[in-house]
Design an enzyme around this catalytic site. Sequence first.
Site, mmCIF file in Angstrom:
data_model
loop_
_atom_site.group_PDB
_atom_site.id
_atom_site.type_symbol
_atom_site.label_atom_id
_atom_site.label_comp_id
_atom_site.label_asym_id
_atom_site.label_seq_id
_atom_site.Cartn_x
_atom_site.Cartn_y
_atom_site.Cartn_z
ATOM 1 C CG HIS A 57 4.067 -8.162 11.103
ATOM 2 N ND1 HIS A 57 3.762 -7.438 12.223
ATOM 3 C CD2 HIS A 57 4.627 -7.276 10.240
ATOM 4 C CE1 HIS A 57 4.124 -6.173 12.042
ATOM 5 N NE2 HIS A 57 4.666 -6.046 10.855
ATOM 6 C CG ASN A 130 3.328 -1.425 12.924
ATOM 7 O OD1 ASN A 130 2.973 -2.594 12.760
ATOM 8 N ND2 ASN A 130 4.292 -0.878 12.245
ATOM 9 C CE1 TYR A 340 1.148 -4.633 3.622
ATOM 10 C CE2 TYR A 340 0.485 -6.153 5.339
ATOM 11 C CZ TYR A 340 1.215 -5.053 4.922
ATOM 12 O OH TYR A 340 2.012 -4.399 5.823
#
Length: 491
Positions: A57, A130, A340
């Site tokens: 991404h 998404n 993350y």
Amino acid sequence: MSNPKFTTAEGHPIPDPSVSLTLPTIGGGGITTLGDTVLLETLAHFNRERIPERVVHAKASGAWGEFEVTNDISKYTSAKFLNGVGKKTPVLWRLSTTAGERGAADTVRDVRGFAVKFFTEEGNHDIVGNHIPVFFVRDPIRFPSLNRSHKRDPATNRPDWTMFWDFHVNQPESVHALMHLFGSRTVPDSIRRITGFGVHTFKLVAADGKIRYCKFHFKPTAGVTSWSSHDATRMAGVNPDFHGQDLWDAIARGEYPAWKLYLQVMEPEQAENYGRALFDITKVWSHKDFPLIEVGQMTLNKNPENYFAEIEQAAFSPANMVPGIAMTPDPMLQARMFAYADAARYRLGVNYTQLPPNRAICPVFAPFERDGYGTITRNYGGEPNYVRSTLSTGRVSQQAVYNTPITERIERNAILAQNEIQVDDDDYIQPRKFWIRVMDDNEKRLWIANVVETLETVPPQLRDAVAAMFSNVDARIGEALTAKARNNAHI
Ligand code: HEM
């Protein structure tokens, strides 16, 4: 500030940052000197301008905006930002392609990442979703391989359909996501008209303590529109930054893109017998059984003033949840809750939460996390740097802090079920419905053409394996892929 005078980064006035100090030499030219610290600093800073890009991404666009509650859902969740019709919360949105690097083209066929950070009075809440409702893998240990197979061949350094299909035919739980990937929605003509899905199942916790399961859906108020494959490929060459420009220009013109946020809600009693699809992100929940419930509207109304500072330095994480919304035993969600923040520490440094796009707007008191590179706050001054201090100005809450109550039986059973995640016919039911009920004849024809295109350079045995995998969805897909491939002169 009008007409600012240049200074060094430390504030010393400098007459002209575009001219190096040189000692004139006989015959012209000049020798630069170590004394010209402006030159040295300019070059040294330039050498350090790049930070690691996101491992996935990396190419994105983003904007600031606002979320407004339009429907009372207080019976489902105590989350304050979702309570009170008319309540507004600032948001940051980042929309990305998955496989391409930071400079890659916007309009390629790919799954888009749809990340929203809500700056709430109870801390940041992130939906890191998404633009399609299902994912390719349900075991997090396969995530790095999934992404490598969509990126570059280690020898040729080029994307390669052989490794793409080699990965997918050997783990066919991706078949549902592949049905979406080769459809029309993965070549959007504008990121202002794109859906967003939280994908995972989350838990809603109401003020009375009652628990329900939920999925998040964003729908663009302007509807969904797509390119043809051909137009998307063409645009990737003509203007690789097309989507970012389209978003920026629209916001600059005052045409603010907006999305409605909806929930699907499942009662624990329904969850009891729902089976694997409850916590399996290769599956969706039926909209007939779990209709969309409107929550509010997100409107993007402000372009970033500086892309690097505000969008590149943004760090989203599915672990960022406010009280009233909680995790579930979906193993993908659990793994993501680690990945993350870890990626952000690597990419942005240990104090990434202090950077402007990540800074909570509510009071933050975490004196047990301090120091480290790039501390830009007061760093809690003289607050004790150890916990359980009677001298601390902070107070320990008597409430259970981690708002993740467990509905024992359902979640224990789900964890047991996850130990046996072999692919079986259950995995083909939803892709089959998607093929038969959702796609019309034209979409089916395009879907076949899109897949056939990727098979041109793939070895014959792998082509057969791809046809065999999709035959499990519907025998006619396998037949069409085989026939088309046979008729195709390249193959
Ligand atoms: C970005 C890991 C699954 C959506 C990322 C990043 C990592 C990562 C490391 C880069 C983060 C950064 O550098 O700031 C994983 C792992 C997964 C997983 C380990 C599964 C085990 C998913 C799924 C979705 C998703 C299922 C969607 C439902 C995104 C999005 C971004 C992202 C939207 C970009 C966030 C942004 O805009 O900064 N992922 N991911 N990922 N991932 Fe995942």
